[in-house]
Structures are given as C-alpha cells and as structure tokens.
Design a protein around this motif. Structure first.
Motif, PDB file in Angstrom:
ATOM      1  N   UNK A  88       0.840  -1.205   0.000  1.00  0.00           N
ATOM      2  CA  UNK A  88       0.000   0.000   0.000  1.00  0.00           C
ATOM      3  C   UNK A  88       0.874   1.253   0.000  1.00  0.00           C
ATOM      4  N   UNK A  89       1.896   1.277   0.835  1.00  0.00           N
ATOM      5  CA  UNK A  89       2.768   2.457   0.897  1.00  0.00           C
ATOM      6  C   UNK A  89       3.474   2.702  -0.439  1.00  0.00           C
ATOM      7  N   UNK A  90       3.953   1.650  -1.083  1.00  0.00           N
ATOM      8  CA  UNK A  90       4.633   1.801  -2.372  1.00  0.00           C
ATOM      9  C   UNK A  90       3.672   2.214  -3.489  1.00  0.00           C
ATOM     10  N   UNK A  91       2.412   1.911  -3.310  1.00  0.00           N
ATOM     11  CA  UNK A  91       1.403   2.232  -4.320  1.00  0.00           C
ATOM     12  C   UNK A  91       0.861   3.651  -4.177  1.00  0.00           C
ATOM     13  N   UNK A  92       1.124   4.287  -3.059  1.00  0.00           N
ATOM     14  CA  UNK A  92       0.582   5.609  -2.761  1.00  0.00           C
ATOM     15  C   UNK A  92       1.720   6.502  -2.264  1.00  0.00           C
ATOM     16  N   UNK A  93       2.464   7.128  -3.196  1.00  0.00           N
ATOM     17  CA  UNK A  93       3.630   7.932  -2.820  1.00  0.00           C
ATOM     18  C   UNK A  93       3.302   8.945  -1.716  1.00  0.00           C
ATOM     19  N   UNK A  94       4.148   8.970  -0.691  1.00  0.00           N
ATOM     20  CA  UNK A  94       3.973   9.889   0.427  1.00  0.00           C
ATOM     21  C   UNK A  94       3.137   9.332   1.566  1.00  0.00           C
ATOM     22  N   UNK A  95       2.425   8.232   1.308  1.00  0.00           N
ATOM     23  CA  UNK A  95       1.580   7.648   2.352  1.00  0.00           C
ATOM     24  C   UNK A  95       2.435   6.773   3.264  1.00  0.00           C
ATOM     25  N   UNK A  96       2.227   6.935   4.573  1.00  0.00           N
ATOM     26  CA  UNK A  96       2.881   6.097   5.570  1.00  0.00           C
ATOM     27  C   UNK A  96       1.789   5.592   6.508  1.00  0.00           C
ATOM     28  N   UNK A  97       1.690   4.289   6.633  1.00  0.00           N
ATOM     29  CA  UNK A  97       0.671   3.700   7.507  1.00  0.00           C
ATOM     30  C   UNK A  97       1.050   3.955   8.958  1.00  0.00           C
ATOM     31  N   UNK A  98       0.108   4.524   9.722  1.00  0.00           N
ATOM     32  CA  UNK A  98       0.361   4.882  11.118  1.00  0.00           C
ATOM     33  C   UNK A  98      -0.527   4.096  12.090  1.00  0.00           C
ATOM     34  N   UNK A  99      -0.944   2.901  11.680  1.00  0.00           N
ATOM     35  CA  UNK A  99      -1.810   2.024  12.476  1.00  0.00           C
ATOM     36  C   UNK A  99      -3.219   2.572  12.636  1.00  0.00           C
ATOM     37  N   UNK A 100      -3.585   3.530  11.791  1.00  0.00           N
ATOM     38  CA  UNK A 100      -4.962   4.001  11.723  1.00  0.00           C
ATOM     39  C   UNK A 100      -5.599   3.308  10.521  1.00  0.00           C
ATOM     40  N   UNK A 101      -6.367   2.264  10.777  1.00  0.00           N
ATOM     41  CA  UNK A 101      -6.923   1.461   9.684  1.00  0.00           C
ATOM     42  C   UNK A 101      -7.788   2.276   8.732  1.00  0.00           C
ATOM     43  N   UNK A 102      -8.435   3.330   9.235  1.00  0.00           N
ATOM     44  CA  UNK A 102      -9.301   4.140   8.376  1.00  0.00           C
ATOM     45  C   UNK A 102      -8.508   4.914   7.321  1.00  0.00           C
ATOM     46  N   UNK A 103      -7.215   5.143   7.580  1.00  0.00           N
ATOM     47  CA  UNK A 103      -6.391   5.859   6.602  1.00  0.00           C
ATOM     48  C   UNK A 103      -6.133   5.010   5.352  1.00  0.00           C
ATOM     49  N   UNK A 104      -6.406   3.711   5.412  1.00  0.00           N
ATOM     50  CA  UNK A 104      -6.206   2.833   4.250  1.00  0.00           C
ATOM     51  C   UNK A 104      -7.309   3.008   3.201  1.00  0.00           C
ATOM     52  N   UNK A 105      -8.494   3.430   3.636  1.00  0.00           N
ATOM     53  CA  UNK A 105      -9.607   3.609   2.696  1.00  0.00           C
ATOM     54  C   UNK A 105      -9.237   4.671   1.670  1.00  0.00           C
ATOM     55  N   UNK A 106      -9.497   4.361   0.415  1.00  0.00           N
ATOM     56  CA  UNK A 106      -9.180   5.272  -0.674  1.00  0.00           C
ATOM     57  C   UNK A 106      -7.792   5.065  -1.257  1.00  0.00           C
ATOM     58  N   UNK A 107      -6.988   4.217  -0.645  1.00  0.00           N
ATOM     59  CA  UNK A 107      -5.634   3.956  -1.138  1.00  0.00           C
ATOM     60  C   UNK A 107      -5.672   2.864  -2.208  1.00  0.00           C
TER      61      UNK A 107
END
Length: 168
Positions: A88-107
């Motif tokens: 997911x992080x490699x697919x969305x430049x600048x995105x870093x997963x911070x253990x907030x599952x809701x931040x994954x929506x839309x990625x």
C-alpha cells in the motif's frame, strides 16, 4: 406462451473475474480487535474489470460484497501484514501507515488473485477467487507477479458422523 427464438439472444449475466493481477482501490477497512485482523474491502480500479464488485453488488446481490480480504495482525502473521502495508505504501507515494486502519480507505494497491477449490453447503466442489498476495501497483502494471496455480482440494476425509459429507 408465444414462440420466442432464443438462438440469437445473448444471455444475461456477468463475466467472471479471471485469476490475475489487478490495480485495486481499498473501499473500506474495519478493525476486528477481538480477533486481531482487518477486514479490507476493495474494488478493481483500472482496466476492463473496473468497478467489478460494485457492479456485481448493484446488479446481482446487493447484500454481498465479493472484494474482501482479512489481514491478521497477530504476532505470527505480522510478516504478511507488513507485506500488505508495504504494498500500500509503495502504491501511494507519500503515504505512511500509522496504524490508523481508516487511513487505508481510498488507497490503491496491487492484488494478485488465484483460484481455490472449496466444498459448498451442498457438498459440491466449487471454485472461487482468493487473494494470493498484495503487490505495488507498479509491479502489477509491469507484470512483475505470478498468478498462482489453482489450489485444489487434495485430501478428502469422509466424516461418518456428519451424514457422510466430505470434510477437509
């Protein structure tokens, strides 16, 4: 009933999604903390099968969303969870997963789907798609993935106490 010539009529239905690599958009994520996993809903975001699961849900069964996967974050499953997060992080430049599952929506993420056999409630062997692995969208676009061989039921045991329904 009047006579109808059905020879030149195309059947209604949908084209089954074949095994392969797909660019997907995560549509919803729900944490199941008591079981330590995320339920991840996704849909095809590009190509011939774009919006496949949305269309299927709208036209065939509004109570079922087929694009779903469970990602465990139990200690023994963390390497697999890390592979998902990395994709997911490699697919969305600048995105870093911070253990907030809701931040994954839309990625966006690349998903490789393979076939597996299963036994349905009638005891019949059927085939369904399953998530084999997650990849970056670039790996999918570049064909840098392998579609797995179908996963077959290889060992069947008859459970005499359960009406002879084949069990795994």
């Amino acid at each position: 009933m009047r006579y109808i010539d059905l020879n030149n009529v195309r059947e209604a239905g949908y084209r089954a999604l074949p095994p392969g690599g797909y660019i997907c958009k995560i549509t919803k994520v729900e944490d199941k903390p008591e079981r330590e996993y995320l339920e991840i809903c996704y849909d095809i975001a590009e190509g011939e099968f774009r919006d496949y699961y949305r269309t299927l849900c709208d036209k065939v069964n509004p109570n079922y969303w087929g694009g779903k996967d469970l990602r465990s974050y139990k200690e023994k499953a963390l390497p697999y969870f890390k592979a998902f997060v990395t994709a997911v992080e490699r697919s969305n430049p600048g995105y870093v997963f911070d253990c907030n599952e809701h931040s994954l929506a839309g990625k966006y993420v690349g998903i490789v789907l393979g076939e597996e056999e299963y036994i349905n409630t009638n005891g019949e062997i059927k085939t369904r798609l399953r998530v084999d692995c997650f990849r970056s969208v670039d790996e999918i676009r570049n064909g840098n993935f392998k579609v797995p061989a179908p996963k077959r039921l290889t060992q069947m045991v008859t459970n005499v106490t359960n009406n002879n329904i084949p069990m795994l």
